[in-house]
Design a protein around this motif. Sequence first.
Motif, PDB file in Angstrom:
ATOM      1  N   GLN A   1      -3.771   8.465  -1.942  1.00 25.15           N
ATOM      2  CA  GLN A   1      -3.408   7.622  -3.347  1.00 25.15           C
ATOM      3  C   GLN A   1      -4.091   6.262  -3.291  1.00 25.15           C
ATOM      4  O   GLN A   1      -4.086   5.428  -2.112  1.00 25.15           O
ATOM      5  CB  GLN A   1      -1.965   7.650  -3.237  1.00 25.15           C
TER       6      GLN A   1
ATOM      7  N   ASN B   1       4.480  11.791   8.864  1.00 23.63           N
ATOM      8  CA  ASN B   1       5.319  12.821   8.290  1.00 23.63           C
ATOM      9  C   ASN B   1       6.841  12.417   7.886  1.00 23.63           C
ATOM     10  O   ASN B   1       7.477  11.814   8.515  1.00 23.63           O
ATOM     11  CB  ASN B   1       5.180  13.971   8.756  1.00 23.63           C
TER      12      ASN B   1
ATOM     13  N   LEU C   1      10.149  11.819  -2.410  1.00 23.85           N
ATOM     14  CA  LEU C   1       9.282  12.361  -1.125  1.00 23.85           C
ATOM     15  C   LEU C   1      10.142  13.440  -1.032  1.00 23.85           C
ATOM     16  O   LEU C   1      11.393  13.437  -1.018  1.00 23.85           O
ATOM     17  CB  LEU C   1       9.187  11.150  -0.229  1.00 23.85           C
TER      18      LEU C   1
ATOM     19  N   ASP D   1       6.136  15.792   3.726  1.00 26.36           N
ATOM     20  CA  ASP D   1       4.976  14.845   3.077  1.00 26.36           C
ATOM     21  C   ASP D   1       4.468  13.989   4.015  1.00 26.36           C
ATOM     22  O   ASP D   1       5.094  13.322   4.938  1.00 26.36           O
ATOM     23  CB  ASP D   1       5.725  14.130   1.888  1.00 26.36           C
ATOM     24  N   ARG D   2       3.041  13.861   3.812  1.00 24.91           N
ATOM     25  CA  ARG D   2       2.178  12.839   4.585  1.00 24.91           C
ATOM     26  C   ARG D   2       2.116  11.614   3.761  1.00 24.91           C
ATOM     27  O   ARG D   2       1.530  11.583   2.542  1.00 24.91           O
ATOM     28  CB  ARG D   2       0.943  13.460   5.121  1.00 24.91           C
ATOM     29  N   ILE D   3       2.685  10.565   4.377  1.00 22.64           N
ATOM     30  CA  ILE D   3       2.645   9.285   3.647  1.00 22.64           C
ATOM     31  C   ILE D   3       1.836   7.904   4.335  1.00 22.64           C
ATOM     32  O   ILE D   3       1.920   8.309   5.621  1.00 22.64           O
ATOM     33  CB  ILE D   3       3.960   8.926   3.109  1.00 22.64           C
TER      34      ILE D   3
ATOM     35  N   THR E   1       0.552   6.001   9.085  1.00 24.27           N
ATOM     36  CA  THR E   1       0.703   7.048   8.556  1.00 24.27           C
ATOM     37  C   THR E   1       1.439   8.338   9.062  1.00 24.27           C
ATOM     38  O   THR E   1       1.362   8.366  10.448  1.00 24.27           O
ATOM     39  CB  THR E   1      -0.870   7.504   8.624  1.00 24.27           C
TER      40      THR E   1
ATOM     41  N   SER F   1       2.857   5.096   0.099  1.00 27.35           N
ATOM     42  CA  SER F   1       1.885   5.900  -0.912  1.00 27.35           C
ATOM     43  C   SER F   1       1.868   7.204  -0.160  1.00 27.35           C
ATOM     44  O   SER F   1       1.655   7.352   1.119  1.00 27.35           O
ATOM     45  CB  SER F   1       0.477   5.200  -1.034  1.00 27.35           C
ATOM     46  N   THR F   2       1.221   8.331  -1.165  1.00 28.43           N
ATOM     47  CA  THR F   2       0.952   9.404  -0.288  1.00 28.43           C
ATOM     48  C   THR F   2      -0.569   9.459   0.374  1.00 28.43           C
ATOM     49  O   THR F   2      -1.465   8.403  -0.376  1.00 28.43           O
ATOM     50  CB  THR F   2       1.040  10.697  -1.405  1.00 28.43           C
TER      51      THR F   2
END
Length: 392
Positions: free
Chosen positions: A389, A297, A369, A373-375, A295, A385-386
């Motif tokens: 999600q 950025n 993206l 964005d944090r994914i 996880t 995925s974000t």
Amino acid sequence: MDQIIKITPDFDYSKVDNFRTKKLEGHVTILKTGLPVADAYLINPSVYSFWKNKESFPENFHEKLEESINDILTKFQSITLRTCFRFDGFENPRALPAWRKLKKKERILESIIEAYKKGQEIAKKNKISNYGLGLILMGRVDGIKGGVMIVDIGKENLCMIDSCWGDNLLITDGESGFDTFWVDEDLKIIKEEIREKKYGYFFNGIEKVKKSIDESKVLVPSLNDQEIRKLVEYGFKGAKFHDSNVEIEFLIGEDSKIEAYELQLKHGFKLENPKLKRKSNSLVEGTSVFPGKITGNVKIIEKEEHLSKVNKGDILIVIPMDIPTFLPVVDKAAAIITDSGGITSHLATIAREFKIPCIVGTENASKILKDGDRIIFDGGRGTISTVGQNEG
């Protein structure tokens, strides 16, 4: 000192002070396997050390070079000068370019000096103080198409071939516009992806020329059935000879003559059977290169100026760029994503060697993206995925 040494199946590394790189070892390995490969000579790294100190070549170097050039050009249409760049901690076979379509001694000498200066430039930029630089003089056919194949003789017993019109640099640089074939050992094509191939790369020395492909070839497979079968035969022969999964780069001439010019052993590398790939409802999907669930950025890297915004632990979406340009931030990347390219691209190779989780060929990651964005990145499944999600 042996200034220029012919590369043979029993190449004596002690003559070059045990200098080894994947390109050099790859040529020796393919000779041992008995696959079709061009004649090649290694310019001893000690020649570079001499030139670096004196800005001239050792005594008798010009005569030895001319002998090597004449020997190669009696059998092949031109010479390619390939670089073997080795530095402490990591050997990056992709850091320096190759000089192609060489025939005249004067131009080959100029290319040797250009390669030496380029090596110094990359070493300085990346703060590398201790390194070696050898050069390979290799014969080449005038290829009209090329590619890279990987053979997995482990679980899947499968060969995957990426091929394109023109030089395989389009593939190794991670661009779009190449075909992919998955073939089993019985020479049965289990899946093929024939893509739009609007352009290819052709060379004049180091100059890369982007040319439009004739409309009649844009949607036609870049390999015919006979070429596919022969490549797969060569691939499995090499893998079984070395009892290892292998990667082989190749060129094909107008007469369908195949020239394999590098074989690398890929111990532990596994191909994903395309029939077994699971569907998901993730935001973005691609092809897994190296596993890892992270996880983090997003940072989108489209050009060199963007490298300064990279922080340790960022997940990088990389638009195709030269590997030397990207090298300074490799150790900061928690994971790598690309829109284009496949598992045989140089960036994919770098990710595997640095053990950085990586997904390639998403087609749309940089469009969906954005920076910050944090994914949730799953390199094993090839999904993105974000946070929050449901991946499904």
